[in-house]
Design a protein around this motif. Structure first.
Motif, PDB file in Angstrom:
ATOM      1  N   SER A  42     109.365 163.941  30.742  1.00 56.97           N
ATOM      2  CA  SER A  42     110.459 163.925  31.719  1.00 56.97           C
ATOM      3  C   SER A  42     111.419 162.805  31.381  1.00 56.97           C
ATOM      4  O   SER A  42     110.996 161.660  31.202  1.00 56.97           O
ATOM      5  CB  SER A  42     109.918 163.682  33.135  1.00 56.97           C
ATOM      6  N   CYS A  43     112.716 163.160  31.325  1.00 53.42           N
ATOM      7  CA  CYS A  43     113.709 162.117  31.091  1.00 53.42           C
ATOM      8  C   CYS A  43     113.711 161.183  32.286  1.00 53.42           C
ATOM      9  O   CYS A  43     113.824 161.616  33.430  1.00 53.42           O
ATOM     10  CB  CYS A  43     115.100 162.728  30.927  1.00 53.42           C
ATOM     11  N   GLY A  44     113.594 159.918  32.001  1.00 50.23           N
ATOM     12  CA  GLY A  44     113.513 158.942  33.078  1.00 50.23           C
ATOM     13  C   GLY A  44     114.841 158.242  33.312  1.00 50.23           C
ATOM     14  O   GLY A  44     115.865 158.635  32.762  1.00 50.23           O
ATOM     15  N   ILE A  80     106.937 159.760  31.019  1.00 49.77           N
ATOM     16  CA  ILE A  80     108.293 159.533  31.540  1.00 49.77           C
ATOM     17  C   ILE A  80     108.857 158.325  30.800  1.00 49.77           C
ATOM     18  O   ILE A  80     108.149 157.333  30.605  1.00 49.77           O
ATOM     19  CB  ILE A  80     108.306 159.245  33.060  1.00 49.77           C
ATOM     20  N   ASN A  81     110.112 158.420  30.404  1.00 50.62           N
ATOM     21  CA  ASN A  81     110.675 157.282  29.676  1.00 50.62           C
ATOM     22  C   ASN A  81     111.490 156.377  30.591  1.00 50.62           C
ATOM     23  O   ASN A  81     111.984 156.798  31.637  1.00 50.62           O
ATOM     24  CB  ASN A  81     111.529 157.756  28.507  1.00 50.62           C
ATOM     25  N   ILE A  82     111.601 155.166  30.154  1.00 50.82           N
ATOM     26  CA  ILE A  82     112.485 154.198  30.808  1.00 50.82           C
ATOM     27  C   ILE A  82     113.555 153.836  29.776  1.00 50.82           C
ATOM     28  O   ILE A  82     113.239 153.310  28.714  1.00 50.82           O
ATOM     29  CB  ILE A  82     111.712 152.909  31.196  1.00 50.82           C
ATOM     30  N   GLU A 232     116.535 158.369  21.629  1.00 56.21           N
ATOM     31  CA  GLU A 232     115.349 157.801  22.298  1.00 56.21           C
ATOM     32  C   GLU A 232     114.370 158.886  22.716  1.00 56.21           C
ATOM     33  O   GLU A 232     113.174 158.812  22.456  1.00 56.21           O
ATOM     34  CB  GLU A 232     115.767 157.059  23.573  1.00 56.21           C
ATOM     35  N   CYS A 233     114.898 159.886  23.420  1.00 61.70           N
ATOM     36  CA  CYS A 233     113.999 160.875  24.009  1.00 61.70           C
ATOM     37  C   CYS A 233     113.342 161.737  22.938  1.00 61.70           C
ATOM     38  O   CYS A 233     112.165 162.072  23.047  1.00 61.70           O
ATOM     39  CB  CYS A 233     114.736 161.722  25.035  1.00 61.70           C
ATOM     40  N   SER A 234     114.113 162.076  21.883  1.00 58.23           N
ATOM     41  CA  SER A 234     113.497 162.851  20.798  1.00 58.23           C
ATOM     42  C   SER A 234     112.319 162.089  20.228  1.00 58.23           C
ATOM     43  O   SER A 234     111.236 162.646  20.016  1.00 58.23           O
ATOM     44  CB  SER A 234     114.510 163.084  19.665  1.00 58.23           C
ATOM     45  N   ILE A 257     124.478 168.222  27.973  1.00 57.41           N
ATOM     46  CA  ILE A 257     124.761 167.377  26.805  1.00 57.41           C
ATOM     47  C   ILE A 257     123.501 166.708  26.247  1.00 57.41           C
ATOM     48  O   ILE A 257     123.167 166.865  25.071  1.00 57.41           O
ATOM     49  CB  ILE A 257     125.816 166.290  27.148  1.00 57.41           C
ATOM     50  N   HIS A 258     122.806 165.995  27.099  1.00 60.07           N
ATOM     51  CA  HIS A 258     121.676 165.198  26.608  1.00 60.07           C
ATOM     52  C   HIS A 258     120.609 166.083  25.963  1.00 60.07           C
ATOM     53  O   HIS A 258     120.163 165.816  24.844  1.00 60.07           O
ATOM     54  CB  HIS A 258     121.099 164.393  27.776  1.00 60.07           C
ATOM     55  N   HIS A 259     120.214 167.129  26.638  1.00 62.57           N
ATOM     56  CA  HIS A 259     119.148 167.963  26.079  1.00 62.57           C
ATOM     57  C   HIS A 259     119.608 168.811  24.881  1.00 62.57           C
ATOM     58  O   HIS A 259     118.861 168.921  23.905  1.00 62.57           O
ATOM     59  CB  HIS A 259     118.493 168.811  27.177  1.00 62.57           C
ATOM     60  N   PRO A 260     120.812 169.407  24.908  1.00 67.42           N
ATOM     61  CA  PRO A 260     121.255 170.069  23.676  1.00 67.42           C
ATOM     62  C   PRO A 260     121.251 169.112  22.475  1.00 67.42           C
ATOM     63  O   PRO A 260     120.903 169.510  21.360  1.00 67.42           O
ATOM     64  CB  PRO A 260     122.688 170.522  24.015  1.00 67.42           C
ATOM     65  N   ASN A 261     121.609 167.848  22.728  1.00 62.78           N
ATOM     66  CA  ASN A 261     121.631 166.897  21.613  1.00 62.78           C
ATOM     67  C   ASN A 261     120.219 166.533  21.163  1.00 62.78           C
ATOM     68  O   ASN A 261     119.949 166.406  19.964  1.00 62.78           O
ATOM     69  CB  ASN A 261     122.424 165.650  21.999  1.00 62.78           C
ATOM     70  N   GLU A 262     119.330 166.385  22.120  1.00 66.42           N
ATOM     71  CA  GLU A 262     117.936 166.152  21.751  1.00 66.42           C
ATOM     72  C   GLU A 262     117.406 167.320  20.917  1.00 66.42           C
ATOM     73  O   GLU A 262     116.741 167.133  19.904  1.00 66.42           O
ATOM     74  CB  GLU A 262     117.092 166.087  23.040  1.00 66.42           C
ATOM     75  N   ILE A 263     117.723 168.524  21.380  1.00 63.36           N
ATOM     76  CA  ILE A 263     117.247 169.726  20.685  1.00 63.36           C
ATOM     77  C   ILE A 263     117.772 169.763  19.251  1.00 63.36           C
ATOM     78  O   ILE A 263     117.035 170.040  18.303  1.00 63.36           O
ATOM     79  CB  ILE A 263     117.660 170.999  21.471  1.00 63.36           C
TER      80      ILE A 263
END
Ligand code: AMP
Ligand code: ZN
Length: 494
Positions: A42-44, A80-82, A232-234, A257-263
């Motif tokens: 989960s994105c934190g 979960i990330n910080i 970070e999340c990737s 934006i954030h998740h398409p970029n992570e993908i």
């Protein structure tokens, strides 16, 4: 508060769990990558400020999902990330680093800011009875891994500009499929960084501008600087859960934006092809909670009243009333916040707590009564149907309302359902729900004394005195609830 779940055996013959995958835009059966396990990222929060209650909806959702997976018998591995570095004030790679900006304006170090708001965030999670993840990943502790990840994709997928290393979104198939508003122009986003090849290209490493020093910066093959937020999340997802993992969650803004970029980064890292195969994205499922909105629209930290959990508490609303309010709506629907709505949720919570009281202290026994097993089956079907929490709540109320039933079995059924909904019904007491609004000037003893005198006056049919006492109480902010079916008698107004 209890992060431990009680009374939640997996259903012997459960309903199939179906969840909505934002990537394929359909309900899909949950099929774990590793049998018996559920790995969820989960994105934190970005810890440069308090989280508002809209943000908290994202964690209530992720927690309800996690509790459901546990209920269905999966061994949950939730991360979960910080984000304590690298998140810019604009999603389009421009503006200041949010952490550094907050540090400068408050005259503190970025580390102090991050630690303070991380603690505040975790306190809010406890208030909402959100279970701790198996791991909190803190971005600054993964920078070497981020640099390795970036090095692995740099040659084929990135290009360097004076301001940093950028990801070229045309190098992976299906960029932006997750987003709803995809156009050939890269979602019509504004190109804020000159010389980018495509508007949608994004920084994976941001160089510290020449002559400047950042509080948080690291050396890298692209010079001193800081990782891009998406990177970070990737990296933390891959490190802790391994690609592909089962479910990636976040609020719907991240779908754009954030998740398409992570993908895109994940596809590049894995040398993966098209998103027709969802696993190429790094996760089998991407799930998003809709927004909590207020009357003015999207909730924000800057506009109007800053709605955070502490404010709700200060006005006399137990945080679990907010959790209940979230559960009353489906996570994929928008939810409008209002104080009246929160008040109604608090009243419902009081009813639940009162209803549970007679069986709270009875040891649970195996549920065998057909009427209860039927209701538990219905509950299983509802929660397995893409987390239909609103129906689940009504089934909980059906169980509580059940008469002439074995108390120990009833207690067990309530424990099972509450373990998934996470309202803490077996722990919260009536007294816990009566929170004094911060602004209240009158003490509880004064209220009780005035109410006792009023009761005497009414018994003596001295209505003048009784009305006078009532008016005095109202003037002091006390709402007297004559004939209150809940038997709570009074409440302090906010
Ligand atoms: P942030 O700290 O901005 O990264 O947000 C933390 C989480 O809250 C993310 O998953 C966001 O998508 C989510 N979020 C932000 N605003 C809202 C809102 N008004 N309602 C529900 N979720 C939100
Ligand atoms: Zn993220």
């Amino acid at each position: 508060m209890g992060a431990v779940m009680t009374d939640t055996p997996a259903p012997a013959s459960g309903a199939p769990l179906r969840l909505f995958n934002s990537l394929t835009r359909q309900l899909e059966p949950f099929a774990p990558v590793h049998p018996g396990e559920a790995r969820v990222y989960s994105c934190g929060p970005t810890v440069y400020n308090y989280q508002h209650i809209g943000n908290m909806r994202a964690y209530v959702f992720a927690d309800t999902l996690g509790r459901t997976l546990s209920f269905k018998g999966y061994d949950l591995r939730h991360v979960i990330n910080i984000t304590d570095v690298g998140h810019l004030t604009s999603d389009a790679d421009a503006g200041d680093d949010k952490m550094e900006k907050a540090a400068t304006s408050l005259g503190k170090s970025a580390r102090e800011i991050a630690d303070f708001y991380t603690d505040e965030f975790k306190r809010d999670l406890q208030w909402l009875n959100v279970r701790d993840p198996v791991k909190w990943t803190v971005a600054t502790q993964y920078v070497p891994q981020m640099i390795e990840f970036a090095k692995a994709i740099a040659d084929k997928h990135c290009y360097e500009l004076d301001s940093g290393l950028y990801f070229d979104v045309s190098t992976v198939p299906d960029y932006g499929r997750l987003a709803r508003a995809v156009t050939d122009e890269g979602e019509g986003r504004i190109e804020e960084v000159a010389s980018k090849r495509h508007a949608a290209d994004f920084a994976i490493w941001r160089k510290t501008p020449p002559g400047e020093t950042r509080q948080m910066e690291w050396d890298s093959p692209w010079g001193m600087g800081a990782p891009g937020w998406h990177l970070e999340c990737s990296v933390m997802g891959e490190e802790e859960l391994g690609f592909p993992f089962d479910i990636h969650t976040g609020g719907i803004d991240h779908r754009e934006i954030h998740h398409p970029n992570e993908i895109a980064q994940n596809q590049a890292y894995r040398g993966a092809g098209s998103l027709d195969c969802a696993e190429h994205s790094g996760a089998r499922m991407w799930m998003h909670n809709n927004f909590l909105i207020d009357r003015g629209g999207k909730m924000s930290k800057s506009a109007g009243e800053f709605l955070r959990l502490q404010l709700l508490y200060d006005r006399g609303y137990h945080p679990l009333a907010y959790r209940l309010m979230c559960l009353q709506a489906h996570y994929r629907s928008e939810l409008e916040f209002s104080w009246e709505g929160l008040g109604a949720a608090l009243t419902r919570l009081k009813r639940l707590v009162m209803g549970v009281a007679p069986v709270r202290d009875i040891p649970a026994a195996a549920v065998e009564d057909r009427r209860l097993t039927d209701l538990l089956d219905k509950f299983d079907a509802a929660i397995s149907d893409d987390l239909n929490t609103s129906v689940a709540l009504t089934l909980l109320e059906d169980v509580i309302a059940m008469k002439r039933i074995d108390a120990a079995q009833k207690r067990a059924a309530i424990g099972t359902i509450d373990g998934v909904l996470g309202i803490s019904l077996l722990d919260v007491l009536r007294g816990d729900l009566r929170i004094r609004p911060k602004a209240a000037a009158i003490t509880d003893e004064e209220i009780e004394t005035a109410l006792a005198r009023r009761k005497e006056a009414r018994a003596a049919k001295d209505f003048a005195t009784s009305d006078k006492l009532r008016d005095e109480l109202i003037a002091a902010g006390v709402e007297v609830m004559d004939g209150d079916p809940l038997g709570w008698d009074w409440r302090l107004e906010n």
